[in-house]
Scaffold this motif. Structure first.
Motif, PDB file in Angstrom:
ATOM      1  N   ASP A   1      27.542  67.442  14.476  1.00  0.00           N
ATOM      2  CA  ASP A   1      26.494  66.569  14.992  1.00  0.00           C
ATOM      3  C   ASP A   1      27.045  65.235  15.505  1.00  0.00           C
ATOM      4  O   ASP A   1      26.366  64.538  16.262  1.00  0.00           O
ATOM      5  CB  ASP A   1      25.461  66.279  13.898  1.00  0.00           C
TER       6      ASP A   1
ATOM      7  N   PHE B   1      21.205  60.321  12.956  1.00  0.00           N
ATOM      8  CA  PHE B   1      22.005  61.529  13.157  1.00  0.00           C
ATOM      9  C   PHE B   1      21.732  62.553  12.055  1.00  0.00           C
ATOM     10  O   PHE B   1      21.750  63.762  12.303  1.00  0.00           O
ATOM     11  CB  PHE B   1      23.496  61.192  13.212  1.00  0.00           C
TER      12      PHE B   1
ATOM     13  N   LEU C   1      18.714  64.650  13.018  1.00  0.00           N
ATOM     14  CA  LEU C   1      18.737  65.351  14.314  1.00  0.00           C
ATOM     15  C   LEU C   1      18.032  66.705  14.328  1.00  0.00           C
ATOM     16  O   LEU C   1      17.418  67.063  15.340  1.00  0.00           O
ATOM     17  CB  LEU C   1      20.191  65.522  14.783  1.00  0.00           C
TER      18      LEU C   1
ATOM     19  N   ASP D   1      15.380  67.308  19.354  1.00  0.00           N
ATOM     20  CA  ASP D   1      16.397  66.794  20.279  1.00  0.00           C
ATOM     21  C   ASP D   1      16.058  65.409  20.814  1.00  0.00           C
ATOM     22  O   ASP D   1      16.947  64.695  21.299  1.00  0.00           O
ATOM     23  CB  ASP D   1      16.572  67.759  21.456  1.00  0.00           C
TER      24      ASP D   1
ATOM     25  N   ARG E   1      18.239  62.551  19.546  1.00  0.00           N
ATOM     26  CA  ARG E   1      19.649  62.413  19.890  1.00  0.00           C
ATOM     27  C   ARG E   1      19.945  61.195  20.762  1.00  0.00           C
ATOM     28  O   ARG E   1      20.860  60.418  20.440  1.00  0.00           O
ATOM     29  CB  ARG E   1      20.160  63.698  20.563  1.00  0.00           C
TER      30      ARG E   1
END
Length: 201
Positions: A106, A155, A158, A162, A165
């Motif tokens: 990630d 993060f 996540l 999406d 991000r």
């Protein structure tokens, strides 16, 4: 510029027992690190429920980082144990998070390397010049800590979607910029402090 007495590393230890609430929160933060890592990697590492749990643990641990220092200073509970354990707990938490996120794919490894190199480097630098004096924590350093915690938390979340991000990356880039700028400032101040101390002898 924060006053010298506000700096956890530079604050002189008090005669208080190491068994106090401030150190208890530091130990709790250390204990939460493996809990966070287990939750982060649970269910293959990308399960939404597990990641939300990991974020909650990370958030609680991050909050204790601020609370324990304030309690120690206000109640005169600064101890040698706390001065040693507090930065270890901080680095263990953020290190576990960044490394874990990189292992899961990630977060790029180069980001983790840059951030951890800055964290470890500044901590070692401050202890290295401690006999010459204290490098007070700057406002930029505090901003870096906040941005780093927020970015890392984003993060961790996540798998929720999406859409997180780009937001996470914006905050992480900001954290990296502040980290590098304040890191360079710490180096410059350490050199000046050491030169001034040696010249005064």
């Amino acid at each position: 510029m924060p006053r010298l007495t506000e700096d956890p590393i530079g604050h002189p230890p008090s005669p208080a027992s190491a068994w106090n609430i401030a150190n208890g929160l530091t130990v709790l933060r250390l204990a939460l690190v493996p809990v966070f890592v287990v939750a982060l990697f649970a269910e293959g590492g990308h399960h939404v429920g597990a990641r939300v749990l990991a974020w909650a643990v990370f958030a609680v641990a991050s909050v204790t980082d601020r609370i324990d220092g304030e309690i120690a200073r206000k109640r005169g509970l600064v101890t040698d144990f706390g001065k040693l354990a507090d930065p270890i707990a901080d680095k263990a938490l953020i290190g576990g998070a960044l490394i874990g996120l990189s292992v899961l794919g990630d977060l790029p490894w180069w980001v983790t390397v840059v951030m951890l190199a800055r964290e470890i480097g500044v901590t070692l630098l401050r202890f290295w010049v401690l006999r010459h004096g204290v490098i007070p924590a700057s406002r930029g350093g505090k901003l870096k800590t906040l941005l780093q915690a927020v970015a890392t938390g984003l993060f961790v979340l996540l798998p929720i979607g999406d859409w997180l991000r780009p937001v996470a990356w914006v905050v992480m880039v900001a954290a990296m910029v502040v980290a590098l700028v304040t890191g360079a400032d710490y180096v410059a101040r350490a050199v000046r402090l050491r030169r001034g101390s040696l010249a005064a002898r």
